[in-house]
Design a protein around this motif. Structure first.
Motif, short mmCIF file in Angstrom:
data_model
loop_
_atom_site.label_atom_id
_atom_site.label_comp_id
_atom_site.label_asym_id
_atom_site.label_seq_id
_atom_site.Cartn_x
_atom_site.Cartn_y
_atom_site.Cartn_z
N ASP A 59 0.81 -1.22 0.00
CA ASP A 59 0.00 0.00 0.00
C ASP A 59 0.85 1.27 0.00
OD1 ASP A 59 -2.34 -1.44 -0.05
OD2 ASP A 59 -2.66 -1.37 2.12
N GLU A 118 0.97 1.96 -3.51
CA GLU A 118 -0.34 2.16 -4.10
C GLU A 118 -0.87 3.57 -3.87
OE1 GLU A 118 -4.25 1.82 -5.69
OE2 GLU A 118 -2.27 0.99 -6.16
N ALA A 168 -1.93 5.88 -6.99
CA ALA A 168 -3.33 6.25 -7.20
C ALA A 168 -3.48 7.76 -7.31
CB ALA A 168 -4.18 5.73 -6.04
N ARG A 228 -7.07 8.43 -9.31
CA ARG A 228 -8.10 7.42 -9.05
C ARG A 228 -8.09 7.08 -7.57
NH1 ARG A 228 -5.45 2.87 -7.85
NH2 ARG A 228 -3.37 2.52 -8.79
N ARG A 245 -6.58 1.48 -4.21
CA ARG A 245 -7.11 0.12 -3.98
C ARG A 245 -6.20 -0.54 -2.94
NH1 ARG A 245 -7.77 0.82 -9.68
NH2 ARG A 245 -5.67 -0.03 -10.07
N TRP A 246 -6.56 -0.37 -1.68
CA TRP A 246 -5.73 -0.88 -0.60
C TRP A 246 -5.83 -2.40 -0.51
CZ3 TRP A 246 -3.06 3.14 -0.04
CH2 TRP A 246 -3.59 4.41 0.13
N SER A 247 -4.70 -3.03 -0.32
CA SER A 247 -4.68 -4.49 -0.16
C SER A 247 -4.48 -4.90 1.28
CB SER A 247 -3.56 -5.09 -1.01
OG SER A 247 -2.28 -4.68 -0.51
#
Length: 265
Positions: A246, A249, A253, A258, A261-263
């Motif tokens: 993350d 990410e 993002a 956008r 999209r956290w994992s």
């Protein structure tokens, strides 16, 4: 998502109410949601389940009904000489107040939270309350001591003089006043309490879960360590976050305009 209510014991239910949000209910309204041995086991289990479930990022704790969040220890249990059943070695009172937790908990206080009920709310990270909710540590009125963290957590949470007044008189603190002095994050009508708590949980869950957990760890430590130790704790938190997927990410993002999209990994 399975939204079924999962009974953890006679007196505690768990429900998955939204993506990444668990809802735990003290379900003994006939006893004002007082803590007995079953609730103690159930709350400790709720912590264990939410901590180990990678899909849960935030938990809300509330009481059943509109009268009481929690009246504290069940005095019948104490009168029967079974007070030890209201604590666990790892979790302390209610299996909760001393239980190590990485993920944030929100107390949704749906009525009075007295004695151990206030201590349970204080052991959560954030508090939202219904307009008719009240808080208090009335132990001194019964020749007792609020020994489940309330004495020091309340003194840390609000101005010292006011905390001492509440502790030494045992008087109640209304929700609106608790909000004015910073003990409570939000006060809403009873019919809006669930929505308020859920919205707050979802705002938390919109963020990177590892970053939230590590930030919470540092913030919790603020009262217990000096600046030198806190710098080390902060550095460890940053290292943990920087090692996550993350960490990449979030900036990606932002640059791609956008939502992230956290994992959580």
């Amino acid at each position: 998502m399975n939204r079924d209510i999962l009974p953890l014991c006679a007196g505690v239910n768990l429900q998955y109410v939204a993506p990444h949000v668990a809802w735990v209910t003290l379900d003994r309204p006939q006893a004002r949601n007082a803590i007995d041995a079953d609730v103690t086991i159930g709350l400790e289990l709720a912590v264990a389940m939410t901590e180990t479930d990678v899909d849960i990022w935030c938990t809300v704790l509330t009481g059943a009904g509109e009268q009481a969040f929690c009246a504290g220890a069940d005095l019948r249990v104490i009168a029967e000489g079974e007070a030890a059943s209201l604590s666990t070695p790892g979790g302390g009172f209610a299996g909760f107040v001393n239980q190590p937790r990485q993920k944030p908990w929100i107390a949704a206080v749906n009525g009075f939270a007295l004695a151990g009920g206030t201590e349970i709310a204080l052991a959560c990270d954030l508090i939202v309350a219904a307009e008719h909710a009240t808080f208090g540590l009335p132990e001194v009125q019964r020749g007792l001591v609020a020994a489940a963290g309330g004495l020091y957590r309340l003194t840390r949470a609000i101005p010292r003089a006011l905390a001492l007044e509440l502790i030494l008189t045992g008087e109640r603190l209304p929700a609106q006043r608790a909000h004015q002095i910073g003990l409570v994050n939000h006060v809403v009508p009873m019919e809006g309490l669930r929505a308020c708590a859920l919205a707050l949980a979802q705002r938390i869950c919109a963020n990177a879960p590892i970053a939230v957990r590590e930030s919470l760890t540092v913030a919790r430590a603020a009262f217990d360590h000096d600046d030198q130790a806190l710098r080390q704790i902060s550095a460890h938190a940053m290292h943990t976050v920087a090692s996550s997927n993350d960490f990449k990410e979030g900036p990606r993002a932002f640059l791609e305009k956008r939502p992230p999209r956290w994992s959580g990994t």
